[in-house]
Design an enzyme around this catalytic site. Structure first.
Site, short mmCIF file in Angstrom:
data_model
loop_
_atom_site.label_atom_id
_atom_site.label_comp_id
_atom_site.label_asym_id
_atom_site.label_seq_id
_atom_site.Cartn_x
_atom_site.Cartn_y
_atom_site.Cartn_z
N ALA A 21 -84.28 -13.56 42.41
CA ALA A 21 -85.23 -14.68 42.40
C ALA A 21 -86.58 -14.21 41.86
O ALA A 21 -86.88 -13.02 41.82
CB ALA A 21 -85.39 -15.22 43.82
N GLY B 158 -79.61 -13.79 43.42
CA GLY B 158 -79.29 -14.92 42.56
C GLY B 158 -78.68 -14.48 41.24
O GLY B 158 -77.88 -15.21 40.63
N GLU C 12 -75.14 -14.16 41.87
CA GLU C 12 -74.59 -15.50 42.07
C GLU C 12 -74.36 -16.22 40.74
O GLU C 12 -73.38 -16.95 40.58
CB GLU C 12 -75.51 -16.31 43.00
CG GLU C 12 -75.43 -15.81 44.45
CD GLU C 12 -76.39 -16.50 45.40
OE1 GLU C 12 -75.92 -17.08 46.39
OE2 GLU C 12 -77.60 -16.46 45.14
N GLU D 207 -80.12 -10.37 50.06
CA GLU D 207 -81.02 -11.35 50.68
C GLU D 207 -81.31 -11.07 52.15
O GLU D 207 -82.37 -11.46 52.67
CB GLU D 207 -80.42 -12.76 50.54
CG GLU D 207 -80.48 -13.34 49.15
CD GLU D 207 -79.32 -12.93 48.25
OE1 GLU D 207 -79.19 -13.49 47.15
OE2 GLU D 207 -78.53 -12.04 48.65
#
Length: 711
Positions: A73, A112, A115, A135
């Protein structure tokens, strides 16, 4: 075959796309780490739409420019209102693409970033790739399908292990887990990804959506892995919020259709966002980066740092030597005689032998490291080293004698560092002809493992010497905190005060075992009396004796620790201290004889025993810590409150999810902390004297975080 059409139509933004053949290439270029800011998310959604609309495109390749795929992120967006599209929406757009999507991963694919890769249909990883869902370290869970796609792809057990540890997996491990489909061989991720995508096109490979993967087919094994993780996490996570939410989200992957699992993941993610623990963990994350910014690191460049010397081969000296060797530096150890030098070498080798025994190092690797280690009983062997760290007995005369020798033999410009925990470094520096080269490097034991390095800045030191201290910390993978000169610097000075608060409570009626229990419940791995037993009670005893002459005769002095030390009970090394350690046990058991000593001391001091709740123990313990932390900031021993926080997070086991003592005080509210101190001052106004900084902040309605802003 068509050439480059469409042309890079988003060339001004961080996501560009082109089609050099029948593969539509999407490149993320958002320096320095390709973080997933709003423009990247928009660009990805637009790129997938463009690929769908391009009838000549047979497959899509997603690749990162620079040194990473996507490192996670965008931290600049933390705490700001979310902007569309969200990352789950961008990931869904990738997964729903009707053409095969390949993610070519090199460098970091974290959070992310992984992901996004999981949303692709095929994955190829360069040998340098590192993949992870970290995270949990920020009090969060993977919130863009990580908890739903990873278990479907690789199974519950490995997916939970990755998410709950937050660790990074290398490319080979990622292949063995099934996180990626293929290993690349070179550094050119784009070329290899393109070749893989063209191969898939030629083979007419199908779209293969991760949400349809079969990693959850064995329901019984999945359920067993889930329950094992739940039991283990309950035991180990000491009240942390997000680990259990990760398990709950993965359970959703097992029991719910994909879309419902995604909705559950989002709901749990928002609960993590709202948790006070997240605020503490985010503060810790940013503070750890801020401490690197000291006046000297801005104004000066470090000196050359290619070889090191260590004076002293005891536990501390050997630990520092290992840290230096692990960083690739050649190390020369000095000891007073050959038997001491042999013991010093043994201490160093013991660390590596332990790694070999655990299968974490080969004998060949140890031999290669030890080839960089040399020892001597003559200081002349240090004539050419760039930095020397003195780690001898904690006594001023001994230290000055060492520095006189260093002054004689070391080359001009060599950095001369002392590892003292308490002594006045200005006095040490003043005793030689080059005070500008003298700095404090306070390592924490065991020095090869503990992350904290206090860089203590005496009055006459050159800025480039301080900058060299920070550079050394970077080489050693340690977290540096700049500290001023005073008794104990930042950490040990504050420790001395809250340890006194614990001693007062012990004499007033709380047992050391209750105090330790309360501190563990708060989130520390160990309580203060367990720590004393681990470090050795004789160390604190020597400090108390050294300071006895300057102690305020009006101030309260608890003698319980002295009575225990007088019996030769120094903790684990003598098999008893506050606790009993039969046959060298690492975990202590309460000692009735210690409770009898405490009772006798209460009687001698005329104290009527009273009871404490665990909550009151923490109120007093933390008030003492915060109050002295405020004094340390006021006197510029620490530049900012965050320097105190980082010191305690990395050197003293402070629970990370609370952000550090100063962040914790902000969370509780400074008026509440000050009110507690004033209440406690009614019984002991000398010890409980509110810090002028704390009073001033409360009066103007400010908090400690307001002092963390760059000047």
């Amino acid at each position: 075959m068509a050439t480059t059409t469409p042309s890079p139509s988003t060339s001004s933004g961080p996501v560009t796309f082109e089609r050099p053949g029948d593969v539509f290439v999407v490149t993320i270029d958002n320096p320095p780490v390709n973080a997933l800011g709003v423009d990247v998310r928009r660009g990805l959604v637009a790129a997938i739409a463009a690929a769908e609309a391009d009838s000549a495109a047979k497959a899509v390749l997603i690749v990162g420019a620079g040194r990473n795929f996507i490192a996670g992120a965008d931290i600049r967006e933390f705490g700001k209102p979310p902007q569309a599209p969200s990352l789950p929406e961008a990931c869904l757009a990738i997964e729903n693409c009707t053409k095969p999507v390949v993610a070519a991963i090199h460098g970091a694919a974290l959070g992310g970033g992984l992901e996004v890769a999981l949303s692709a249909h095929y994955r190829i990883a360069s040998p340098t790739a590192k993949l992870g869902l970290p995270e949990v370290a920020l009090g969060l869970l993977p919130g863009s399908g990580g908890t739903q796609r990873a278990p479907r792809l690789i199974g519950v057990k490995p997916a939970l292990e990755l998410m709950l540890s937050g660790r990074h997996a290398g490319a080979k491990e990622a292949l063995s887990l099934g996180l990626v489909d293929r290993l690349g061989t070179e550094a050119d991720a784009r070329a290899e990804g393109l070749a893989y995508a063209e191969e898939l096109v030629a083979a007419k490979a199908p779209v293969r959506r991760t949400r349809e993967a079969t990693g959850l087919a064995d329901k019984d094994a999945s359920r067993a892995a889930l329950e094992a993780a739940r039991a283990d996490t309950a035991k180990k996570s000491r009240g942390l919020f997000s680990p259990m939410k990760i398990i709950e989200a993965v359970e959703g992957a097992l029991t719910l259709p994909f879309d419902e699992g995604m909705a559950l993941e989002r709901k749990l993610f928002m609960q993590c966002i709202d948790s006070p623990q997240r605020a503490g963990l985010i503060h810790a994350f940013f503070a750890e980066r801020e401490v690197l910014k000291a006046p000297e690191t801005k104004s000066a460049s470090p000196r050359k740092l290619e070889s090191a010397g260590i004076v002293g081969g005891g536990t501390m000296g050997a630990g520092i030597a290992v840290a230096m060797l692990d960083a690739g530096l050649p190390v020369t150890m000095i000891e007073r005689d050959e038997p001491s030098l042999a013991r010093g070498r043994q201490h160093v080798e013991k660390v590596y032998d332990g790694l070999i025994a655990k299968g974490r190092m080969t004998p060949e690797a140890k031999a290669a490291v030890m080839a960089r280690f040399s020892g001597s009983t003559s200081y002349d062997a240090l004539a050419n080293v760039d930095i020397v760290v003195e780690a001898v007995f904690e006594e001023m005369g001994v230290k000055k004698a060492v520095f006189a020798e260093l002054d004689r033999v070391c080359k001009p410009g060599a950095v001369l560092a002392t590892n003292t925990s308490y002594l006045d470094i200005d006095e040490i520096a003043a005793s030689i002809k080059r005070p500008q080269d003298v700095v404090g490097l306070h390592f924490f034991s065991p020095a090869n493992i503990m992350k904290l390095l206090e860089i203590v800045v005496p009055a006459k030191v050159s800025a480039d010497v301080v900058a060299t201290g920070f550079e050394l910390a970077k080489k050693l993978k340690k977290v540096p905190v700049r500290a001023g000169v005073c008794d104990g610097f930042i950490g040990n000075r504050i420790l001395a005060v809250y340890r006194q608060a614990a001693d007062h409570m012990m004499e007033d009626g709380a047992s050391p075992y209750q105090i330790d229990e309360a501190v563990r419940e708060f989130g520390y791995p160990m309580g203060p009396f367990q720590v004393s037993d681990l470090a050795g009670g004789d160390i604190g005893w020597a400090t108390r004796k050294r300071k006895a002459a300057t102690r305020d005769p009006q101030a309260r002095y608890v003698q319980i620790a002295d009575r225990i030390c007088e019996r030769g009970w120094f903790g684990q090394k003598t098999q008893r201290g506050y606790y009993l350690y039969p046959e060298g046990a690492r975990t202590g058991t309460p000692d009735p004889a210690v409770l009898a000593i405490i009772d006798a001391e209460r009687e001698r001091a005329g104290i009527v025993r009273r009871s404490f709740t665990n909550e009151e123990i923490i109120r007093r313990y933390m008030a003492a810590m915060v109050n002295e932390g405020a004094n340390v900031v006021l006197q510029r021993i620490a530049l900012r409150p965050l320097d105190v926080d980082v010191t305690f997070l990395y050197g003293y086991g402070f629970p990370r999810h609370r952000g550090g003592p100063m962040k914790y005080a902000d969370t509780v509210g400074l008026p509440k902390v000050l009110a507690d101190i004033r209440e406690f001052a009614k019984e002991d106004p000398i010890f409980w004297k509110p810090s002028p900084l704390l009073i001033e902040l409360v009066e103007r309605g400010a908090d400690f975080s307001s002092l963390n802003q760059p000047e």
